[in-house]
Design a protein around this motif. Sequence first.
Motif, PDB file in Angstrom:
ATOM      1  N   VAL A 228      12.032 113.912 -27.016  1.00 45.36           N
ATOM      2  CA  VAL A 228      13.316 113.697 -26.339  1.00 45.36           C
ATOM      3  C   VAL A 228      13.190 113.161 -24.907  1.00 45.36           C
ATOM      4  CG1 VAL A 228      14.398 115.498 -27.720  1.00 45.36           C
ATOM      5  CG2 VAL A 228      13.572 116.061 -25.422  1.00 45.36           C
ATOM      6  N   ALA A 229      12.027 113.294 -24.294  1.00 40.41           N
ATOM      7  CA  ALA A 229      11.873 112.928 -22.878  1.00 40.41           C
ATOM      8  C   ALA A 229      12.282 111.478 -22.636  1.00 40.41           C
ATOM      9  CB  ALA A 229      10.433 113.147 -22.428  1.00 40.41           C
ATOM     10  N   GLY A 230      13.136 111.310 -21.645  1.00 39.89           N
ATOM     11  CA  GLY A 230      13.541 109.982 -21.227  1.00 39.89           C
ATOM     12  C   GLY A 230      14.582 109.305 -22.092  1.00 39.89           C
ATOM     13  N   LEU A 231      14.994 109.921 -23.176  1.00 37.86           N
ATOM     14  CA  LEU A 231      15.999 109.288 -24.031  1.00 37.86           C
ATOM     15  C   LEU A 231      17.398 109.520 -23.480  1.00 37.86           C
ATOM     16  CD1 LEU A 231      14.857 110.049 -27.702  1.00 37.86           C
ATOM     17  CD2 LEU A 231      14.527 107.970 -26.357  1.00 37.86           C
ATOM     18  N   PRO A 232      18.256 108.500 -23.573  1.00 41.02           N
ATOM     19  CA  PRO A 232      19.645 108.690 -23.149  1.00 41.02           C
ATOM     20  C   PRO A 232      20.413 109.521 -24.167  1.00 41.02           C
ATOM     21  CG  PRO A 232      19.364 106.501 -24.091  1.00 41.02           C
ATOM     22  CD  PRO A 232      17.985 107.136 -24.048  1.00 41.02           C
ATOM     23  N   ALA A 233      21.500 110.089 -23.713  1.00 40.16           N
ATOM     24  CA  ALA A 233      22.336 110.907 -24.593  1.00 40.16           C
ATOM     25  C   ALA A 233      22.786 110.127 -25.826  1.00 40.16           C
ATOM     26  CB  ALA A 233      23.542 111.441 -23.822  1.00 40.16           C
ATOM     27  N   SER A 234      23.064 108.851 -25.665  1.00 43.00           N
ATOM     28  CA  SER A 234      23.532 108.060 -26.815  1.00 43.00           C
ATOM     29  C   SER A 234      22.488 108.015 -27.930  1.00 43.00           C
ATOM     30  CB  SER A 234      23.908 106.645 -26.378  1.00 43.00           C
ATOM     31  OG  SER A 234      22.802 106.023 -25.743  1.00 43.00           O
ATOM     32  N   ALA A 235      21.214 107.930 -27.591  1.00 45.62           N
ATOM     33  CA  ALA A 235      20.159 107.924 -28.609  1.00 45.62           C
ATOM     34  C   ALA A 235      19.987 109.314 -29.207  1.00 45.62           C
ATOM     35  CB  ALA A 235      18.844 107.447 -28.004  1.00 45.62           C
ATOM     36  N   LEU A 236      20.106 110.341 -28.376  1.00 46.80           N
ATOM     37  CA  LEU A 236      19.940 111.708 -28.853  1.00 46.80           C
ATOM     38  C   LEU A 236      21.109 112.169 -29.717  1.00 46.80           C
ATOM     39  CD1 LEU A 236      18.454 113.119 -25.573  1.00 46.80           C
ATOM     40  CD2 LEU A 236      17.250 112.912 -27.757  1.00 46.80           C
ATOM     41  N   ASP A 237      22.271 111.550 -29.529  1.00 45.93           N
ATOM     42  CA  ASP A 237      23.460 111.901 -30.309  1.00 45.93           C
ATOM     43  C   ASP A 237      23.623 111.058 -31.572  1.00 45.93           C
ATOM     44  OD1 ASP A 237      24.154 113.826 -28.465  1.00 45.93           O
ATOM     45  OD2 ASP A 237      25.632 112.572 -27.431  1.00 45.93           O
ATOM     46  N   TRP A 238      22.841 109.994 -31.700  1.00 46.45           N
ATOM     47  CA  TRP A 238      22.962 109.082 -32.837  1.00 46.45           C
ATOM     48  C   TRP A 238      22.590 109.769 -34.142  1.00 46.45           C
ATOM     49  CZ3 TRP A 238      19.161 106.866 -36.107  1.00 46.45           C
ATOM     50  CH2 TRP A 238      19.633 105.816 -36.919  1.00 46.45           C
TER      51      TRP A 238
END
Length: 156
Positions: A25-35
């Motif tokens: 998860v490090a460095g990922l934006p919320a949009s990628a983590l919520d996809w």
Amino acid sequence: MSDPIPTADIQAFLHEGHDAMRTLVAGLPASALDWKPGEETNSIAALVVHALDAERHLTAAVANLSLPRDREAAFRVAGLAGDQLVALIDETERDVDMHLGLITPGRLEATIVRPNRTETGARWLIRAAAHSREHIGQASLTRQLAEQADLDGLGG
């Protein structure tokens, strides 16, 4: 009687999983983590938050602690960036370590009743670690799918 499942080994295994989560998860934006890759699937954020929530609650149960829980809330999580999830991983690791430190050999052997299942404390610890690894695998696959879709430029 000796500890049938050394809590230090479970702790080390959980820490390895937490390291894998941090890397994921490090460095990922919320949009990628919520996809989500499709209907009836979960986001990386939901998988990580759910796995951490389960670890916290299962280790607490073996330590004979009672924590409030809204299991479904983990699947509704949204808007967390990678650094926020790393902070949650760190917090959960501290909580789980504290729980593991409270577990006695008697609690490892004790029968512990939870919703939908009854196991010994030792088996609950194994289940907590295995459950986390399942969701780390799912989250890793979800990230690979996001990278292949070049979501938010993840594909390089």
